[in-house]
Design a protein around this motif. Structure first.
Motif, mmCIF file in Angstrom:
data_model
loop_
_atom_site.group_PDB
_atom_site.id
_atom_site.type_symbol
_atom_site.label_atom_id
_atom_site.label_comp_id
_atom_site.label_asym_id
_atom_site.label_seq_id
_atom_site.Cartn_x
_atom_site.Cartn_y
_atom_site.Cartn_z
ATOM 1 N N VAL A 123 5.435 14.024 9.668
ATOM 2 C CA VAL A 123 4.955 13.086 8.657
ATOM 3 C C VAL A 123 5.539 11.713 8.975
ATOM 4 O O VAL A 123 6.763 11.569 9.083
ATOM 5 C CB VAL A 123 5.361 13.518 7.238
ATOM 6 N N GLU A 124 4.669 10.726 9.139
ATOM 7 C CA GLU A 124 5.089 9.390 9.547
ATOM 8 C C GLU A 124 4.611 8.340 8.555
ATOM 9 O O GLU A 124 3.494 8.407 8.046
ATOM 10 C CB GLU A 124 4.528 9.064 10.936
ATOM 11 N N HIS A 125 5.474 7.369 8.314
ATOM 12 C CA HIS A 125 5.126 6.187 7.529
ATOM 13 C C HIS A 125 4.931 5.030 8.494
ATOM 14 O O HIS A 125 5.807 4.744 9.311
ATOM 15 C CB HIS A 125 6.235 5.880 6.520
ATOM 16 N N LEU A 126 3.757 4.367 8.428
ATOM 17 C CA LEU A 126 3.414 3.305 9.369
ATOM 18 C C LEU A 126 3.601 1.933 8.734
ATOM 19 O O LEU A 126 3.182 1.697 7.603
ATOM 20 C CB LEU A 126 1.964 3.449 9.827
ATOM 21 N N MET A 127 4.214 1.021 9.493
ATOM 22 C CA MET A 127 4.299 -0.379 9.116
ATOM 23 C C MET A 127 3.593 -1.184 10.202
ATOM 24 O O MET A 127 4.042 -1.214 11.354
ATOM 25 C CB MET A 127 5.758 -0.811 8.950
ATOM 26 N N TYR A 128 2.473 -1.806 9.838
ATOM 27 C CA TYR A 128 1.639 -2.499 10.824
ATOM 28 C C TYR A 128 2.263 -3.832 11.225
ATOM 29 O O TYR A 128 2.739 -4.589 10.385
ATOM 30 C CB TYR A 128 0.241 -2.733 10.257
ATOM 31 N N THR A 129 2.232 -4.117 12.544
ATOM 32 C CA THR A 129 2.802 -5.365 13.057
ATOM 33 C C THR A 129 1.734 -6.345 13.510
ATOM 34 O O THR A 129 1.992 -7.534 13.604
ATOM 35 C CB THR A 129 3.746 -5.081 14.246
ATOM 36 N N LYS B 237 9.955 -7.347 10.130
ATOM 37 C CA LYS B 237 9.744 -8.784 10.273
ATOM 38 C C LYS B 237 9.567 -9.133 11.742
ATOM 39 O O LYS B 237 10.081 -8.444 12.629
ATOM 40 C CB LYS B 237 10.912 -9.569 9.683
ATOM 41 N N GLY B 238 8.799 -10.197 11.987
ATOM 42 C CA GLY B 238 8.563 -10.554 13.371
ATOM 43 C C GLY B 238 7.690 -11.783 13.514
ATOM 44 O O GLY B 238 7.425 -12.517 12.557
ATOM 45 N N LEU B 239 7.195 -11.969 14.725
ATOM 46 C CA LEU B 239 6.362 -13.113 15.081
ATOM 47 C C LEU B 239 5.174 -12.604 15.874
ATOM 48 O O LEU B 239 5.326 -11.762 16.767
ATOM 49 C CB LEU B 239 7.161 -14.116 15.927
ATOM 50 N N ILE C 150 -7.566 -10.249 19.935
ATOM 51 C CA ILE C 150 -6.409 -9.603 20.551
ATOM 52 C C ILE C 150 -5.153 -10.203 19.926
ATOM 53 O O ILE C 150 -5.068 -11.417 19.743
ATOM 54 C CB ILE C 150 -6.379 -9.801 22.075
ATOM 55 N N GLU C 151 -4.201 -9.353 19.601
ATOM 56 C CA GLU C 151 -2.989 -9.829 18.943
ATOM 57 C C GLU C 151 -1.766 -9.097 19.492
ATOM 58 O O GLU C 151 -1.796 -7.869 19.657
ATOM 59 C CB GLU C 151 -3.104 -9.605 17.436
ATOM 60 N N ALA C 152 -0.712 -9.856 19.784
ATOM 61 C CA ALA C 152 0.570 -9.287 20.213
ATOM 62 C C ALA C 152 1.641 -9.717 19.219
ATOM 63 O O ALA C 152 1.536 -10.777 18.587
ATOM 64 C CB ALA C 152 0.935 -9.760 21.613
ATOM 65 N N ALA C 153 2.672 -8.884 19.077
ATOM 66 C CA ALA C 153 3.729 -9.201 18.112
ATOM 67 C C ALA C 153 5.057 -8.643 18.601
ATOM 68 O O ALA C 153 5.111 -7.606 19.268
ATOM 69 C CB ALA C 153 3.399 -8.627 16.740
ATOM 70 N N TYR C 154 6.111 -9.349 18.246
ATOM 71 C CA TYR C 154 7.472 -8.831 18.393
ATOM 72 C C TYR C 154 8.015 -8.591 16.987
ATOM 73 O O TYR C 154 7.921 -9.456 16.118
ATOM 74 C CB TYR C 154 8.370 -9.824 19.131
ATOM 75 N N SER C 155 8.549 -7.406 16.757
ATOM 76 C CA SER C 155 9.016 -7.075 15.410
ATOM 77 C C SER C 155 10.371 -6.382 15.449
ATOM 78 O O SER C 155 10.769 -5.789 16.466
ATOM 79 C CB SER C 155 8.007 -6.164 14.698
ATOM 80 N N ARG C 156 11.038 -6.455 14.321
ATOM 81 C CA ARG C 156 12.295 -5.736 14.127
ATOM 82 C C ARG C 156 12.204 -5.005 12.795
ATOM 83 O O ARG C 156 11.949 -5.614 11.746
ATOM 84 C CB ARG C 156 13.486 -6.684 14.119
#
Length: 276
Positions: A32-38, A217-219, A241-247
């Protein structure tokens, strides 16, 4: 155009791992996974007109919180871990007035464009800034139908809420191409996970087996190309198209003592769009 879009989506699917959330048949271990979209594919330009509409379908980068090891196991194990992945995504935006949209992306939100022209009349050189905020609400299910173990059928339901914020800045390099970037922040809370299990004769229900809270959080950096009014002189299509860096930071608040987890990294995703 359609052929290029199909190839593009196939490449994204093969390049990114996917979540186990959904239907799993004859699987020895169903997590079971909880997803946080970046990668949210929200743009700094509003629709630009009342009832202007845009819908997106594709794959988004995610930070994944594994909350339960296996819903097929009668003794539920909750060993939290974090990972990167990708999952199907969809959202839509509807223009309220020229610089204000309401949108749905895992929850209802508002986008206020505070600078530049809206998408309906934006041209090359348009510089745009927008603020976004949304309330998140989720009630996601993971199910399995396993005929080999003692548990024949199982379902896990995640119930929770959260908030999402973005500040976006964009620039039109051509009349059809928008490049944009900006920071985002998401906070979510899993209030409870309900487990339903059955074997040949018995039914088992557990009201709360895991919970937690965290933030992401990220950019992000994206490019969006939209062909204006190329269907019947009214509809338009696009490719993004989208790229992101997240923490991501996550706290397991169910087990004692509480444990905290962290993870960071890069994500990529893509969508096709349809609007008017």
């Amino acid at each position: 155009m359609k052929f290029i879009i199909l190839i593009y989506i196939a490449m994204l699917t093969s390049a990114c791992s996917t979540s186990s959330t959904g239907l799993s048949l004859f699987d020895d271990s169903v997590e079971v996974e909880h997803l946080m979209y970046t990668t949210s594919f929200m743009y700094p330009e509003s629709q630009g007109k009342t009832f202007g509409f845009n819908m997106k379908l594709g794959y988004a980068g995610t930070d994944t919180v594994k909350l339960i090891d296996d819903i097929d196991d009668i003794s539920i194990a909750t060993n939290t871990s974090l990972a990167h992945g990708a999952a199907p995504t969809s959202n839509f935006a509807l223009g309220i007035i020229s610089h204000l949209d309401v949108y749905y992306d895992n929850g209802i939100g508002l986008k206020l464009q505070i600078w530049g022209s809206g998408a309906d009349d934006a041209k090359k050189g348009n510089f745009s800034i927008a603020l976004l905020a949304s309330d998140l609400s989720f009630n996601t299910k993971t199910t399995t139908n396993d005929t080999t173990g003692s548990v024949k059928e199982a379902e896990a339901k995640i119930i929770g809420s959260g908030k999402h914020y973005e500040v976006l800045v964009g620039y039109r390099t051509t009349d059809e191409t928008l490049v944009y970037t900006g920071p985002f922040y998401t906070e979510t809370k899993v209030d409870k996970i309900e487990i339903f299990q059955t074997n040949n004769t018995d039914f088992t229900y557990r009201g709360e087996v895991a919970e937690g809270e965290g933030n992401n959080k990220g950019l992000k950096l994206g490019i969006y190309n939209q062909k204006q009014k190329n269907w019947f002189g009214t509809l338009n299509t696009g490719l993004g198209i989208e790229a992101a860096y997240s923490r991501v930071e996550w706290k397991d608040t169910f087990n004692s003592p509480e444990k905290e987890y962290e993870n960071d990294g890069f994500h990529i995703g893509g969508v096709v769009t349809l609007g008017w």
